[in-house]
Design a protein around this motif. Structure first.
Motif, PDB file in Angstrom:
ATOM      1  N   ALA A  20       0.830  -1.209   0.000  1.00  0.00           N
ATOM      2  CA  ALA A  20       0.000   0.000   0.000  1.00  0.00           C
ATOM      3  C   ALA A  20       0.866   1.260   0.000  1.00  0.00           C
ATOM      4  O   ALA A  20       0.488   2.284  -0.560  1.00  0.00           O
ATOM      5  CB  ALA A  20      -0.927  -0.004   1.214  1.00  0.00           C
ATOM      6  N   GLU A  21       2.037   1.183   0.629  1.00  0.00           N
ATOM      7  CA  GLU A  21       2.916   2.357   0.719  1.00  0.00           C
ATOM      8  C   GLU A  21       3.818   2.498  -0.503  1.00  0.00           C
ATOM      9  O   GLU A  21       4.493   3.515  -0.657  1.00  0.00           O
ATOM     10  CB  GLU A  21       3.811   2.247   1.959  1.00  0.00           C
ATOM     11  CG  GLU A  21       3.068   2.427   3.255  1.00  0.00           C
ATOM     12  CD  GLU A  21       3.972   2.319   4.477  1.00  0.00           C
ATOM     13  OE1 GLU A  21       3.474   2.521   5.585  1.00  0.00           O
ATOM     14  OE2 GLU A  21       5.185   2.041   4.324  1.00  0.00           O
ATOM     15  N   ASN A  22       3.823   1.467  -1.333  1.00  0.00           N
ATOM     16  CA  ASN A  22       4.770   1.391  -2.440  1.00  0.00           C
ATOM     17  C   ASN A  22       4.865   2.606  -3.342  1.00  0.00           C
ATOM     18  O   ASN A  22       5.935   2.992  -3.747  1.00  0.00           O
ATOM     19  CB  ASN A  22       4.433   0.181  -3.316  1.00  0.00           C
ATOM     20  CG  ASN A  22       5.594  -0.759  -3.385  1.00  0.00           C
ATOM     21  OD1 ASN A  22       6.708  -0.389  -3.003  1.00  0.00           O
ATOM     22  ND2 ASN A  22       5.346  -1.961  -3.853  1.00  0.00           N
ATOM     23  N   GLY A 118      -4.042   2.865   0.861  1.00  0.00           N
ATOM     24  CA  GLY A 118      -2.874   2.997  -0.012  1.00  0.00           C
ATOM     25  C   GLY A 118      -3.217   3.639  -1.344  1.00  0.00           C
ATOM     26  O   GLY A 118      -2.474   4.485  -1.844  1.00  0.00           O
ATOM     27  N   LEU A 119      -4.361   3.275  -1.906  1.00  0.00           N
ATOM     28  CA  LEU A 119      -4.783   3.866  -3.192  1.00  0.00           C
ATOM     29  C   LEU A 119      -5.036   5.359  -3.037  1.00  0.00           C
ATOM     30  O   LEU A 119      -4.672   6.158  -3.907  1.00  0.00           O
ATOM     31  CB  LEU A 119      -6.050   3.176  -3.715  1.00  0.00           C
ATOM     32  CG  LEU A 119      -5.876   1.732  -4.170  1.00  0.00           C
ATOM     33  CD1 LEU A 119      -7.231   1.119  -4.536  1.00  0.00           C
ATOM     34  CD2 LEU A 119      -4.919   1.639  -5.353  1.00  0.00           C
ATOM     35  N   GLU A 120      -5.665   5.743  -1.936  1.00  0.00           N
ATOM     36  CA  GLU A 120      -5.913   7.168  -1.676  1.00  0.00           C
ATOM     37  C   GLU A 120      -4.596   7.924  -1.496  1.00  0.00           C
ATOM     38  O   GLU A 120      -4.421   9.022  -2.022  1.00  0.00           O
ATOM     39  CB  GLU A 120      -6.787   7.346  -0.431  1.00  0.00           C
ATOM     40  CG  GLU A 120      -8.230   7.012  -0.637  1.00  0.00           C
ATOM     41  CD  GLU A 120      -8.910   7.896  -1.685  1.00  0.00           C
ATOM     42  OE1 GLU A 120      -8.735   9.124  -1.663  1.00  0.00           O
ATOM     43  OE2 GLU A 120      -9.619   7.321  -2.532  1.00  0.00           O
ATOM     44  N   LEU A 121      -3.677   7.327  -0.748  1.00  0.00           N
ATOM     45  CA  LEU A 121      -2.379   7.974  -0.532  1.00  0.00           C
ATOM     46  C   LEU A 121      -1.641   8.142  -1.853  1.00  0.00           C
ATOM     47  O   LEU A 121      -1.032   9.182  -2.108  1.00  0.00           O
ATOM     48  CB  LEU A 121      -1.535   7.156   0.451  1.00  0.00           C
ATOM     49  CG  LEU A 121      -1.964   7.224   1.923  1.00  0.00           C
ATOM     50  CD1 LEU A 121      -1.268   6.154   2.736  1.00  0.00           C
ATOM     51  CD2 LEU A 121      -1.680   8.609   2.510  1.00  0.00           C
ATOM     52  N   LYS A 122      -1.730   7.120  -2.695  1.00  0.00           N
ATOM     53  CA  LYS A 122      -1.039   7.174  -3.984  1.00  0.00           C
ATOM     54  C   LYS A 122      -1.624   8.290  -4.857  1.00  0.00           C
ATOM     55  O   LYS A 122      -0.901   9.001  -5.554  1.00  0.00           O
ATOM     56  CB  LYS A 122      -1.185   5.815  -4.684  1.00  0.00           C
ATOM     57  CG  LYS A 122      -0.397   5.694  -5.968  1.00  0.00           C
ATOM     58  CD  LYS A 122      -0.269   4.250  -6.411  1.00  0.00           C
ATOM     59  CE  LYS A 122      -1.558   3.727  -7.011  1.00  0.00           C
ATOM     60  NZ  LYS A 122      -1.389   2.361  -7.558  1.00  0.00           N
ATOM     61  N   LYS A 123      -2.948   8.446  -4.779  1.00  0.00           N
ATOM     62  CA  LYS A 123      -3.635   9.468  -5.571  1.00  0.00           C
ATOM     63  C   LYS A 123      -3.182  10.872  -5.152  1.00  0.00           C
ATOM     64  O   LYS A 123      -2.948  11.740  -5.982  1.00  0.00           O
ATOM     65  CB  LYS A 123      -5.149   9.322  -5.342  1.00  0.00           C
ATOM     66  CG  LYS A 123      -6.014   9.968  -6.387  1.00  0.00           C
ATOM     67  CD  LYS A 123      -7.498   9.930  -5.997  1.00  0.00           C
ATOM     68  CE  LYS A 123      -8.046   8.522  -5.762  1.00  0.00           C
ATOM     69  NZ  LYS A 123      -9.477   8.565  -5.311  1.00  0.00           N
ATOM     70  N   HIS A 124      -3.077  11.092  -3.854  1.00  0.00           N
ATOM     71  CA  HIS A 124      -2.812  12.439  -3.330  1.00  0.00           C
ATOM     72  C   HIS A 124      -1.344  12.710  -3.021  1.00  0.00           C
ATOM     73  O   HIS A 124      -0.924  13.858  -2.965  1.00  0.00           O
ATOM     74  CB  HIS A 124      -3.650  12.684  -2.076  1.00  0.00           C
ATOM     75  CG  HIS A 124      -5.116  12.555  -2.316  1.00  0.00           C
ATOM     76  ND1 HIS A 124      -5.825  13.438  -3.107  1.00  0.00           N
ATOM     77  CD2 HIS A 124      -6.004  11.622  -1.893  1.00  0.00           C
ATOM     78  CE1 HIS A 124      -7.101  13.067  -3.145  1.00  0.00           C
ATOM     79  NE2 HIS A 124      -7.227  11.969  -2.414  1.00  0.00           N
ATOM     80  N   PHE A 125      -0.579  11.648  -2.795  1.00  0.00           N
ATOM     81  CA  PHE A 125       0.838  11.810  -2.439  1.00  0.00           C
ATOM     82  C   PHE A 125       1.703  10.845  -3.241  1.00  0.00           C
ATOM     83  O   PHE A 125       2.330   9.959  -2.681  1.00  0.00           O
ATOM     84  CB  PHE A 125       1.048  11.564  -0.937  1.00  0.00           C
ATOM     85  CG  PHE A 125       0.300  12.517  -0.052  1.00  0.00           C
ATOM     86  CD1 PHE A 125       0.818  13.764   0.240  1.00  0.00           C
ATOM     87  CD2 PHE A 125      -0.940  12.167   0.480  1.00  0.00           C
ATOM     88  CE1 PHE A 125       0.134  14.648   1.049  1.00  0.00           C
ATOM     89  CE2 PHE A 125      -1.638  13.052   1.287  1.00  0.00           C
ATOM     90  CZ  PHE A 125      -1.104  14.294   1.573  1.00  0.00           C
TER      91      PHE A 125
END
Length: 142
Positions: A20-22, A118-125
């Motif tokens: 998820a953090e990848n 993780g998907l949300e984090l990837k989208k925004h960060f």
């Protein structure tokens, strides 16, 4: 941890956190609490700080604070991620996890929530260049 999660499931959740953090600078932690009887939200914030989750560069760490015995869950998103996804995202995630917990699907609920976060984090960060792991991926217990 008893009958809620096996060691293998815990290891698999750590892998889910890594994956998820990848592609994001965000950090995700899961803390499993067997001691707290009340004031869960207060305890969750204390653990959030203890784990130094308020110290990430983009203030985008997310903590899942779980007490299986008490059927309690607190999700804390730091100010950076909270500004992007708003309360509705957390409410939806919380409702999903607690309804799965009620059916005894502890592992699956946490794994799905971690990957969705993780998907949300990837989208925004998204990651630009290096992506050092700012916090350990282990699951912590108290």
């Amino acid at each position: 941890m008893g009958h809620f999660l096996t060691n293998q499931q815990i290891a698999s959740l750590v892998e889910a956190i890594q994956s998820a953090e990848n592609h994001s600078t965000g950090e995700i932690r899961v803390h499993i609490d067997s001691n707290t009887q009340d004031h869960y939200a207060k305890t969750a914030f204390e653990i959030f700080k203890e784990l130094r989750m308020d110290k990430t560069t983009d203030r985008n760490a997310v903590l899942f604070h779980v007490n299986f015995e008490q059927k309690y869950l607190t999700i804390i998103g730091d100010v950076g991620i909270h500004e992007k996804v708003h309360q509705t995202f957390w409410d939806h995630l919380h409702d999903y996890i607690t309804s799965e917990f009620a059916k005894g699907n502890y592992y699956q609920a946490l794994k799905s929530a971690i990957l969705e976060t993780g998907l949300e984090l990837k989208k925004h960060f998204p990651v630009e260049g290096e992506n050092p792991n700012q916090l350990p991926n282990e699951i912590t217990f108290s």
